[in-house]
Motif scaffolding. Structure first.
Motif, PDB file in Angstrom:
ATOM      1  N   LEU A   1      17.625  19.599  43.666  1.00  0.00           N
ATOM      2  CA  LEU A   1      18.548  18.458  42.977  1.00  0.00           C
ATOM      3  C   LEU A   1      20.051  18.963  42.947  1.00  0.00           C
ATOM      4  CD1 LEU A   1      15.761  17.192  40.742  1.00  0.00           C
ATOM      5  CD2 LEU A   1      17.337  15.864  42.135  1.00  0.00           C
ATOM      6  N   GLY A   2      20.559  20.235  43.051  1.00  0.00           N
ATOM      7  CA  GLY A   2      21.730  20.324  42.983  1.00  0.00           C
ATOM      8  C   GLY A   2      22.344  20.410  41.422  1.00  0.00           C
ATOM      9  N   PRO A   3      23.535  19.758  41.335  1.00  0.00           N
ATOM     10  CA  PRO A   3      24.063  19.505  39.895  1.00  0.00           C
ATOM     11  C   PRO A   3      23.328  18.579  39.200  1.00  0.00           C
ATOM     12  CG  PRO A   3      25.516  18.730  41.423  1.00  0.00           C
ATOM     13  CD  PRO A   3      24.596  19.333  42.237  1.00  0.00           C
ATOM     14  N   HIS A   4      22.453  17.678  39.800  1.00  0.00           N
ATOM     15  CA  HIS A   4      21.791  16.333  39.164  1.00  0.00           C
ATOM     16  C   HIS A   4      20.650  16.792  38.444  1.00  0.00           C
ATOM     17  CE1 HIS A   4      24.545  14.033  41.034  1.00  0.00           C
ATOM     18  NE2 HIS A   4      24.212  14.593  42.369  1.00  0.00           N
ATOM     19  N   ALA A   5      20.130  18.158  38.631  1.00  0.00           N
ATOM     20  CA  ALA A   5      18.808  18.556  37.845  1.00  0.00           C
ATOM     21  C   ALA A   5      18.803  18.183  36.425  1.00  0.00           C
ATOM     22  CB  ALA A   5      18.587  20.062  38.019  1.00  0.00           C
ATOM     23  N   PRO A   6      19.830  18.447  35.485  1.00  0.00           N
ATOM     24  CA  PRO A   6      19.821  18.054  34.118  1.00  0.00           C
ATOM     25  C   PRO A   6      19.601  16.658  34.056  1.00  0.00           C
ATOM     26  CG  PRO A   6      21.607  19.607  34.696  1.00  0.00           C
ATOM     27  CD  PRO A   6      21.128  19.145  35.875  1.00  0.00           C
ATOM     28  N   ARG A   7      20.187  15.683  34.729  1.00  0.00           N
ATOM     29  CA  ARG A   7      20.171  14.198  34.698  1.00  0.00           C
ATOM     30  C   ARG A   7      18.455  13.758  35.053  1.00  0.00           C
ATOM     31  NH1 ARG A   7      24.109  11.103  38.131  1.00  0.00           N
ATOM     32  NH2 ARG A   7      23.156   9.531  37.578  1.00  0.00           N
ATOM     33  N   ALA A   8      17.859  14.544  36.043  1.00  0.00           N
ATOM     34  CA  ALA A   8      16.830  14.494  36.546  1.00  0.00           C
ATOM     35  C   ALA A   8      15.804  14.794  35.292  1.00  0.00           C
ATOM     36  CB  ALA A   8      16.149  14.979  37.827  1.00  0.00           C
ATOM     37  N   ARG A   9      15.912  15.857  34.558  1.00  0.00           N
ATOM     38  CA  ARG A   9      15.239  16.234  33.693  1.00  0.00           C
ATOM     39  C   ARG A   9      15.134  15.152  32.567  1.00  0.00           C
ATOM     40  NH1 ARG A   9      17.214  21.326  34.408  1.00  0.00           N
ATOM     41  NH2 ARG A   9      18.630  21.261  32.681  1.00  0.00           N
ATOM     42  N   ARG A  10      16.429  14.621  32.268  1.00  0.00           N
ATOM     43  CA  ARG A  10      16.394  13.646  31.279  1.00  0.00           C
ATOM     44  C   ARG A  10      15.722  12.378  31.562  1.00  0.00           C
ATOM     45  NH1 ARG A  10      21.631  15.993  30.868  1.00  0.00           N
ATOM     46  NH2 ARG A  10      22.547  14.226  31.951  1.00  0.00           N
ATOM     47  N   ALA A  11      15.763  11.999  32.794  1.00  0.00           N
ATOM     48  CA  ALA A  11      15.359  10.679  33.255  1.00  0.00           C
ATOM     49  C   ALA A  11      13.756  10.743  33.175  1.00  0.00           C
ATOM     50  CB  ALA A  11      15.721  10.470  34.625  1.00  0.00           C
ATOM     51  N   LEU A  12      13.466  11.782  33.525  1.00  0.00           N
ATOM     52  CA  LEU A  12      11.814  11.852  33.691  1.00  0.00           C
ATOM     53  C   LEU A  12      11.212  12.471  32.400  1.00  0.00           C
ATOM     54  CD1 LEU A  12      11.176  13.575  37.207  1.00  0.00           C
ATOM     55  CD2 LEU A  12      11.282  11.229  36.496  1.00  0.00           C
ATOM     56  N   ASP A  13      12.150  12.763  31.189  1.00  0.00           N
ATOM     57  CA  ASP A  13      11.673  13.229  30.002  1.00  0.00           C
ATOM     58  C   ASP A  13      10.860  14.390  30.083  1.00  0.00           C
ATOM     59  OD1 ASP A  13      11.548  13.454  27.182  1.00  0.00           O
ATOM     60  OD2 ASP A  13       9.931  11.855  27.151  1.00  0.00           O
ATOM     61  N   THR A  14      11.280  15.536  30.680  1.00  0.00           N
ATOM     62  CA  THR A  14      10.478  16.668  31.088  1.00  0.00           C
ATOM     63  C   THR A  14      11.473  18.080  31.317  1.00  0.00           C
ATOM     64  OG1 THR A  14       8.640  17.786  32.530  1.00  0.00           O
ATOM     65  CG2 THR A  14      10.877  16.678  33.772  1.00  0.00           C
ATOM     66  N   ASP A  15      10.727  19.174  31.174  1.00  0.00           N
ATOM     67  CA  ASP A  15      11.589  20.309  31.317  1.00  0.00           C
ATOM     68  C   ASP A  15      11.398  20.834  32.647  1.00  0.00           C
ATOM     69  OD1 ASP A  15       8.755  21.381  31.716  1.00  0.00           O
ATOM     70  OD2 ASP A  15       8.810  22.401  29.931  1.00  0.00           O
ATOM     71  N   SER A  16      12.017  22.016  32.780  1.00  0.00           N
ATOM     72  CA  SER A  16      12.302  22.482  34.129  1.00  0.00           C
ATOM     73  C   SER A  16      10.963  22.607  35.100  1.00  0.00           C
ATOM     74  CB  SER A  16      12.961  23.801  34.485  1.00  0.00           C
ATOM     75  OG  SER A  16      14.351  23.715  33.655  1.00  0.00           O
ATOM     76  N   ALA A  17       9.812  23.185  34.271  1.00  0.00           N
ATOM     77  CA  ALA A  17       8.618  23.252  34.774  1.00  0.00           C
ATOM     78  C   ALA A  17       7.838  21.816  35.324  1.00  0.00           C
ATOM     79  CB  ALA A  17       7.926  23.868  33.836  1.00  0.00           C
ATOM     80  N   GLY A  18       8.072  20.861  34.283  1.00  0.00           N
ATOM     81  CA  GLY A  18       7.799  19.608  34.617  1.00  0.00           C
ATOM     82  C   GLY A  18       8.377  19.090  35.883  1.00  0.00           C
ATOM     83  N   LEU A  19       9.692  19.281  36.067  1.00  0.00           N
ATOM     84  CA  LEU A  19      10.519  18.650  37.168  1.00  0.00           C
ATOM     85  C   LEU A  19      10.196  19.248  38.208  1.00  0.00           C
ATOM     86  CD1 LEU A  19      12.946  16.960  38.046  1.00  0.00           C
ATOM     87  CD2 LEU A  19      14.525  19.023  37.603  1.00  0.00           C
ATOM     88  N   ILE A  20       9.901  20.484  38.319  1.00  0.00           N
ATOM     89  CA  ILE A  20       9.455  21.211  39.505  1.00  0.00           C
ATOM     90  C   ILE A  20       8.095  20.773  39.904  1.00  0.00           C
ATOM     91  CG2 ILE A  20       8.767  23.341  40.822  1.00  0.00           C
ATOM     92  CD1 ILE A  20      11.076  24.812  38.878  1.00  0.00           C
TER      93      ILE A  20
END
Length: 227
Positions: free
Chosen positions: A179-198
């Motif tokens: 996700l490049g620089p958008h990873a923090p926004r993706a985590r917030r949008a999905l209400d998850t942490d890095s492990a969950g996002l991956i």
């Protein structure tokens, strides 16, 4: 030199995986994973062999370019055909069966230390040939090794029923790939942490249609992965 962020992430995640497996009771290594028919030991064997490939590649002459990108390494072509997937599963099972748990962990630890030493001082732009025939920059290939360690580490932790040991260093590299620089926004949008996002981005956790739309709007790089 190989990009510092990638080298640090490789060592951090390999160290964490080594410690986690050494702390696992032997019976836990026979548990099934989300990658059937692999057990914990089988999937760990696959990961160990995968990270060792850098040594074989650096022993060969640099190929001609142009190099493929990291994302293009995960392209849907012959490398994910059923026969290739079956061979990947079988080879990991045979490698695991030929070694005791202790021997396998020792081998993995020796291999990742050797890889870390081998890439230290090698220009990150040095081209290597993957086992699929792709010419790649060394740094880009090592990103795929961090990906292997992180994603399979999540599988192993889930199979063992323990909290994930995903390191911040490896999470940053994998999220950067996806996700490049958008990873923090993706985590917030999905209400998850890095492990969950991956897990979401690699199909470990099912995505709802709105969640997938969110990731698409954030320009996620969807990778082709083995079933």
């Amino acid at each position: 030199m190989i990009d510092t962020e990638v080298g640090v992430a490789f060592v951090a995640e390999a160290t964490a995986l080594t410690g986690a497996l050494r702390a696992t009771p032997l019976a836990g290594l026979d548990r099934p994973t989300c990658c059937p028919p692999w057990t914990v030991k089988d999937e760990f064997a696959h990961t160990a062999v995968a990270i060792s490939r850098t040594l074989e590649m650096l022993a060969l002459p640099a190929p001609p370019g142009p190099p493929v990108t990291t994302a293009a390494y995960f392209v849907a072509d012959r490398r994910f055909e059923p026969a290739v997937d079956a061979a990947r599963v079988d080879s990991a099972q045979r490698f695991a069966a030929d070694r005791s748990p202790g021997e396998l962990i020792d081998w993995f630890e020796q291999q990742w230390h050797a890889v870390a030493a081998a890439v230290d001082g090698v220009p990150g732009g040095r081209l290597v040939t993957t086992r699929h025939g792709d010419p790649m920059r060394l740094t880009d290939f090592q990103i795929t090794r961090v990906f292997e360690l992180a994603v399979h580490g999540l599988d192993l932790a889930d199979a063992l029923g323990v909290p994930p040991w995903l390191t911040p260093e490896a999470a940053a590299v994998v999220e950067g790939l996806l996700l490049g620089p958008h990873a923090p926004r993706a985590r917030r949008a999905l209400d998850t942490d890095s492990a969950g996002l991956i897990r979401y981005a690699t199909g470990r956790n099912p995505l709802t249609a709105p969640a997938r739309d969110t990731l698409d709007r954030l320009d996620i790089t969807w990778l082709t992965l083995a079933p």
